[in-house]
Design an enzyme around this catalytic site. Sequence first.
Site, short mmCIF file in Angstrom:
data_model
loop_
_atom_site.label_atom_id
_atom_site.label_comp_id
_atom_site.label_asym_id
_atom_site.label_seq_id
_atom_site.Cartn_x
_atom_site.Cartn_y
_atom_site.Cartn_z
N ASP A 1 0.87 -1.19 0.00
CA ASP A 1 0.00 0.00 0.00
C ASP A 1 0.90 1.23 0.00
O ASP A 1 2.11 1.13 0.21
CB ASP A 1 -0.92 0.02 1.25
CG ASP A 1 -2.22 0.80 1.01
OD1 ASP A 1 -2.13 1.99 0.64
OD2 ASP A 1 -3.31 0.23 1.18
N ILE B 1 1.24 0.90 -6.98
CA ILE B 1 1.22 -0.11 -8.05
C ILE B 1 1.17 0.51 -9.44
O ILE B 1 1.37 -0.18 -10.44
CB ILE B 1 0.08 -1.15 -7.89
CG1 ILE B 1 -1.30 -0.49 -7.94
CG2 ILE B 1 0.27 -1.95 -6.61
CD1 ILE B 1 -2.41 -1.50 -8.23
N LEU C 1 -7.07 -5.19 -3.55
CA LEU C 1 -8.08 -4.30 -2.95
C LEU C 1 -7.87 -2.85 -3.37
O LEU C 1 -8.69 -1.99 -3.06
CB LEU C 1 -7.94 -4.35 -1.42
CG LEU C 1 -8.24 -5.65 -0.71
CD1 LEU C 1 -7.35 -5.83 0.51
CD2 LEU C 1 -9.70 -5.71 -0.30
N ARG D 1 -30.03 -2.13 -3.24
CA ARG D 1 -28.98 -3.15 -3.40
C ARG D 1 -29.21 -4.33 -2.47
O ARG D 1 -28.68 -4.34 -1.36
CB ARG D 1 -27.62 -2.56 -3.04
CG ARG D 1 -27.08 -1.59 -4.02
CD ARG D 1 -25.70 -1.19 -3.57
NE ARG D 1 -25.17 -0.16 -4.42
CZ ARG D 1 -24.24 0.69 -4.04
NH1 ARG D 1 -23.75 0.64 -2.81
NH2 ARG D 1 -23.79 1.59 -4.88
N TYR E 1 -16.79 4.57 -12.08
CA TYR E 1 -16.26 3.53 -11.18
C TYR E 1 -16.85 2.17 -11.52
O TYR E 1 -16.14 1.19 -11.75
CB TYR E 1 -16.60 3.95 -9.75
CG TYR E 1 -16.42 2.93 -8.65
CD1 TYR E 1 -15.15 2.58 -8.19
CD2 TYR E 1 -17.53 2.36 -8.01
CE1 TYR E 1 -15.00 1.68 -7.13
CE2 TYR E 1 -17.38 1.47 -6.96
CZ TYR E 1 -16.11 1.13 -6.52
OH TYR E 1 -15.97 0.24 -5.47
P1 NAD Z 1 -9.94 1.75 1.05
O1 NAD Z 1 -9.89 3.01 0.28
O2 NAD Z 1 -10.02 1.84 2.53
O3 NAD Z 1 -8.71 0.81 0.67
C1 NAD Z 1 -8.06 0.84 -0.59
C2 NAD Z 1 -6.56 0.86 -0.32
O4 NAD Z 1 -5.88 0.78 -1.59
C3 NAD Z 1 -6.08 2.17 0.34
O5 NAD Z 1 -5.35 1.91 1.51
C4 NAD Z 1 -5.21 2.83 -0.72
O6 NAD Z 1 -4.10 3.55 -0.18
C5 NAD Z 1 -4.75 1.61 -1.53
N1 NAD Z 1 -4.36 1.99 -2.90
C6 NAD Z 1 -5.11 2.65 -3.81
N2 NAD Z 1 -4.40 2.85 -4.93
C7 NAD Z 1 -3.18 2.30 -4.72
C8 NAD Z 1 -2.01 2.21 -5.52
N3 NAD Z 1 -1.96 2.74 -6.75
N4 NAD Z 1 -0.93 1.57 -5.02
C9 NAD Z 1 -0.96 1.05 -3.74
N5 NAD Z 1 -2.05 1.12 -2.95
C10 NAD Z 1 -3.14 1.74 -3.42
O7 NAD Z 1 -11.21 0.93 0.49
P2 NAD Z 1 -11.90 -0.41 1.04
O8 NAD Z 1 -13.26 -0.07 1.52
O9 NAD Z 1 -10.98 -1.15 1.90
O10 NAD Z 1 -12.12 -1.19 -0.34
C11 NAD Z 1 -11.24 -2.17 -0.83
C12 NAD Z 1 -11.76 -2.71 -2.16
O11 NAD Z 1 -13.10 -3.20 -2.01
C13 NAD Z 1 -11.81 -1.68 -3.29
O12 NAD Z 1 -11.41 -2.30 -4.49
C14 NAD Z 1 -13.26 -1.29 -3.38
O13 NAD Z 1 -13.62 -0.89 -4.68
C15 NAD Z 1 -13.95 -2.57 -2.97
N6 NAD Z 1 -15.27 -2.30 -2.38
C16 NAD Z 1 -15.41 -2.00 -1.06
C17 NAD Z 1 -16.69 -1.76 -0.55
C18 NAD Z 1 -16.95 -1.52 0.90
O14 NAD Z 1 -18.08 -1.71 1.31
N7 NAD Z 1 -15.99 -1.14 1.72
C19 NAD Z 1 -17.82 -1.79 -1.39
C20 NAD Z 1 -17.62 -2.07 -2.74
C21 NAD Z 1 -16.35 -2.33 -3.22
N1 UDP Z 2 -25.29 9.79 1.47
C1 UDP Z 2 -26.05 10.73 2.18
N2 UDP Z 2 -25.39 11.60 3.00
C2 UDP Z 2 -24.05 11.59 3.18
C3 UDP Z 2 -23.28 10.62 2.46
C4 UDP Z 2 -23.95 9.74 1.62
O1 UDP Z 2 -27.28 10.79 2.06
O2 UDP Z 2 -23.54 12.41 3.98
C5 UDP Z 2 -26.01 8.80 0.61
C6 UDP Z 2 -25.50 8.65 -0.83
O3 UDP Z 2 -26.11 9.60 -1.67
C7 UDP Z 2 -25.93 7.22 -1.15
C8 UDP Z 2 -25.79 6.49 0.20
O4 UDP Z 2 -25.77 7.51 1.19
O5 UDP Z 2 -27.29 7.21 -1.53
C9 UDP Z 2 -24.57 5.61 0.34
O6 UDP Z 2 -23.42 6.35 0.05
P1 UDP Z 2 -21.92 5.81 0.17
O7 UDP Z 2 -21.01 6.99 -0.01
O8 UDP Z 2 -21.72 5.03 1.39
O9 UDP Z 2 -21.68 4.86 -1.09
P2 UDP Z 2 -22.56 3.96 -2.06
O10 UDP Z 2 -23.36 3.02 -1.24
O11 UDP Z 2 -23.42 4.89 -2.87
O12 UDP Z 2 -21.53 3.28 -2.89
#
Ligand code: NAD
Ligand code: UDP
Length: 392
Positions: free
Chosen positions: A48, A80, A99, A344, A188
């Site tokens: 990271d 990366i 991730l 969702r 995205y």
């Molecule tokens: P996060 O932002 O906390 O973690 C992502 C990590 O990747 C960060 O620490 C960031 O520094 C690192 N990173 C980004 N670009 C980089 C690079 N170029 N080189 C090295 N490190 C890099 O997010 P998260 O919530 O932990 O999510 C992780 C993954 O899960 C992501 O791919 C995200 O799209 C997916 N995801 C998470 C959720 C959720 O509910 N948290 C929902 C949908 C998808």
């Molecule tokens: N949202 C909101 N108030 C905030 C932040 C987010 O009403 O201060 C809403 C946003 O518009 C979405 C939902 O909360 O409908 C979830 O947002 P999040 O950023 O967690 O990500 P998403 O689930 O859309 O990927």
Amino acid sequence: MATPARLDLNGKPIDPITICMIGAGGFIGSHLCEKLMAETPHTVFAVDVYCDKIKHLLDAPSGEKPRPWAGRIQFHRLNIKNDSRLEGLIKMSDLTINLAAICTPADYNTRPLDTIYSNFIDALPVVRYCSENGKRLIHFSTCEVYGKTIGSFLPKDHPLREEPEFYVLKEDISPCIFGSIDKQRWSYACAKQLIERLIYAEGAENGLEFTIVRPFNWIGPRMDFIPGVDGPSEGVPRVLACFSNNLLRREPLKLVDGGQSQRTFVYIKDAIEAVLLMIENPERANGHIFNVGNPNNEVTVKQLAELMTEVYLKVSGEPPLDEPTVDVSSKVFYGEGYDDSDRRIPDMTIINRQLGWSPKTSLHDLLQYTLTYQHKTYAEAIKRELAKPSAT
Ligand code: NAD
Ligand code: UDP
């Protein structure tokens, strides 16, 4: 007495492996590293650009007692996008977990190029190195690849909206429905969808062993940042951190477009159990795309705001605000090009059949654990900040 061997779901002993975890310093990565260190014999190369959220797992400073897992986690600070050390780390590992991503909705329409590069272009070498070197890949995608539900296109009171096939999201059936190109919110989802298709094609044509994870709103401690405390003052994190920030500062919670969108929230610790099952059961996980969420924890964003407020007031012992929420338009909150997923609900058939996993924690309980953490971690820092005389 020797500790009994840990067994996989087919009853076979699990051999220790080395995992290259890219994005290990983020929210999900930090919980996964914790789980792997505390409960398994596996080794992690944690890749990271940041390590604040996994500092407590890395080697103890000299003079302090070594951690029980000392030597099994190594932090590699690298980006990366442009670091040739990545291929070597993947070659030295049995499994790569990717991730790394830009994954906060406030970025999708305001930094669409960075979003597309991060979620598609930057992931390409990871997929290629795994494919060329015969290494297994677990790639983190998103539930957002489903986009909007079919039901959202029906009139508001149409009876078909009540039929599950119009809103429940199934890995092998549901289409991916995004808005028009000027709705840059979908940059995205579209980038994630294309990398999923590429990984799937590498599996089909070149035999890449892969698993794709579609998280449905995983939440818990260490998610994102609190603006002005451990992140930029003007930053807009995901909803859990936005609402936590409002509660900590005793400001009304902002409901984007009235907070009518619906989400299902799953506790991070439940979700991490699912990922560990994928890691340790390759025969059952390879070639699959898994929804990982909690269909029982569905709320509108407005209901989430109400429940978070109720739980936070209990945790902090503070009195309620006169105006606990305020409506804000998405254009004002996120800017031009924002759009939203209406609903969702994950179908759990595939993950349940392949890995026997289902989530356990109710929304109330997970908010209680998480808001207790937020209060303990941030309340004092915010009080100190609010007590400072303002610059003007
Ligand atoms: P996060 O932002 O906390 O973690 C992502 C990590 O990747 C960060 O620490 C960031 O520094 C690192 N990173 C980004 N670009 C980089 C690079 N170029 N080189 C090295 N490190 C890099 O997010 P998260 O919530 O932990 O999510 C992780 C993954 O899960 C992501 O791919 C995200 O799209 C997916 N995801 C998470 C959720 C959720 O509910 N948290 C929902 C949908 C998808
Ligand atoms: N949202 C909101 N108030 C905030 C932040 C987010 O009403 O201060 C809403 C946003 O518009 C979405 C939902 O909360 O409908 C979830 O947002 P999040 O950023 O967690 O990500 P998403 O689930 O859309 O990927």
